[in-house]
Design an enzyme around this catalytic site. Sequence first.
Site, short mmCIF file in Angstrom:
data_model
loop_
_atom_site.label_atom_id
_atom_site.label_comp_id
_atom_site.label_asym_id
_atom_site.label_seq_id
_atom_site.Cartn_x
_atom_site.Cartn_y
_atom_site.Cartn_z
N SER B 147 -0.79 5.16 -9.34
CA SER B 147 0.31 4.23 -9.57
C SER B 147 1.45 4.93 -10.32
O SER B 147 2.00 5.89 -9.77
CB SER B 147 -0.23 3.01 -10.34
OG SER B 147 0.68 1.94 -10.25
N ASP B 223 -3.41 -3.92 -1.66
CA ASP B 223 -2.85 -3.67 -3.00
C ASP B 223 -1.71 -4.65 -3.24
O ASP B 223 -0.73 -4.68 -2.49
CB ASP B 223 -2.35 -2.22 -3.03
CG ASP B 223 -1.89 -1.76 -4.39
OD1 ASP B 223 -1.31 -2.58 -5.13
OD2 ASP B 223 -2.09 -0.57 -4.69
N HIS B 256 -5.66 -2.38 -5.91
CA HIS B 256 -5.01 -1.40 -6.81
C HIS B 256 -5.93 -0.95 -7.95
O HIS B 256 -5.51 -0.21 -8.83
CB HIS B 256 -3.75 -2.07 -7.40
CG HIS B 256 -2.74 -1.12 -7.97
ND1 HIS B 256 -2.03 -0.23 -7.19
CD2 HIS B 256 -2.29 -0.90 -9.25
CE1 HIS B 256 -1.20 0.48 -7.95
NE2 HIS B 256 -1.35 0.10 -9.21
#
EC number: 3.1.2.12
Lengths: 287, 287
Positions: B147, B223, B256
């Site tokens: 991320s 995600d 995620h």
Amino acid sequence: MELISDIKCFGGKQLRYKHQSVVNQCEMVFSIFLPPQCDERLVPVIYWLSGLTCTDENFVTKAGAQRYAAEHGVAIVCPDTSPRGNNVPDDKEGAYDFGLGAGFYVNASQEPFNQHYQMYDYVVSELPKLIRQTFPVSGKASIMGHSMGGHGALTIALKNTEQYLSVSAFAPICSPMHCPWGEKALTNYLSSDIASWFEYDASELLKVANLYLPMLIDQGSDDSFLKEQLKPHYLLNVADAVHYPLKYREQPGYDHSYYFIASFIGEHIQFHASYLYGISDKSPVLI
Amino acid sequence: MELISDIKCFGGKQLRYKHQSVVNQCEMVFSIFLPPQCDERLVPVIYWLSGLTCTDENFVTKAGAQRYAAEHGVAIVCPDTSPRGNNVPDDKEGAYDFGLGAGFYVNASQEPFNQHYQMYDYVVSELPKLIRQTFPVSGKASIMGHSMGGHGALTIALKNTEQYLSVSAFAPICSPMHCPWGEKALTNYLSSDIASWFEYDASELLKVANLYLPMLIDQGSDDSFLKEQLKPHYLLNVADAVHYPLKYREQPGYDHSYYFIASFIGEHIQFHASYLYGISDKSPVLI
């Protein structure tokens, strides 16, 4: 039963549910990992019992077990370590080693704990029934755990040899009758009469075992709870005396943490899978 | 430098240290896993950069990477995600996406952040120098992240191709110039003049890359940040236009979380190890 979360992991699903427990008279949360093989067939189940202060989530997030469960095609069920909720009595001083997060996998008989603390029945009967009714699992099961949960796994397996094909433990409390954690829990959940403690002491149960269940124990040599609380010599002495083929491994340098568990959980799952899938020649043997 | 913890794991050591950072002007904490091979020889290093809200510990406890690092003989270094301490300014409303836990791996030039937020220099220079001086590691290194840390890994690798043999990312922020997280961070750390943003945008840096660094990206299709924040199409369009051999994999059904990371971290470590040990025939290539 209500789904809390559903997350893809190693091709399978890491699920979390809450449901109303009849035996514990409160809402209980559990986690279950379903391996990718569930899309095609029923899979056996390994139950994981956690230690003091844990919930159903510690093992799920920290042990790295999903990889091995996906490889071997086994589901892993993680119950909570005690009943929970506003009505559930806790340690009167809020200590970590009794009450919430510390059910010790017994059926409490002492007020005020007897209303909710029925973790033995929950793990042995209520939860497995719910799991079999709800998920694509076969009737085959094994059980394992850590510390207080290692005590839970060993005692539950020794008392229910027909229900499990194998049992394993990481750093289990080997004789709760002979350590501060266990003495406190058994006194308050059961009674100060130690006659009531025998059925929840793995070393005592091993003395009267009438079936060899495949049993694997890993214990870190640098575990800070080893001498005061875990005391594996109680179990090892009995195993030696009754010729119980316990596989006990001292792992040099390892402590009591999930890093220790993560390091050997793959071998424990492989151990259980070999019995759950019948590919080991060492089935339970009548003594 | 002060040792915080030293725990045996997969035959190696999971270590945690604190030290005074010159560039960030505060105490910084980092974790390092040393595989068992360190007892005999120098090992290469993979740097892991975490995402928003993380510290050095999230990856260490949740990714299950130690097993693979021990298998392949690589160390893994995990820095924190920002400077910390009472004197370090935070987001004025304490938001999770800026300030503490959200350093974005840039060198801040804007008051009041420029005094402490020098995470780019910390990760590229100060920390690697400390690692090489202290631990039995070779000069070979790769870098990966998740991320915000995926953005960090890609931008740092693209700007320092001589320092890393390979780069990979899980669900990276692919163009911080074009998403709310990135716009907020770059505006406040750098300036509202977007000319200053280009050097911290992986998609922009890829346009001017003059060396092919082996690059692997995994992105979960489920995600929740995919469309608003991560926007891999920016990077994919550039890679396509400049013929950059980016290996991008959409992983169906994954979200995620660290369950996603755990599911594929083994392949990422194998990917890096193949370059760090020179057993892949796909070395970095001049364009």
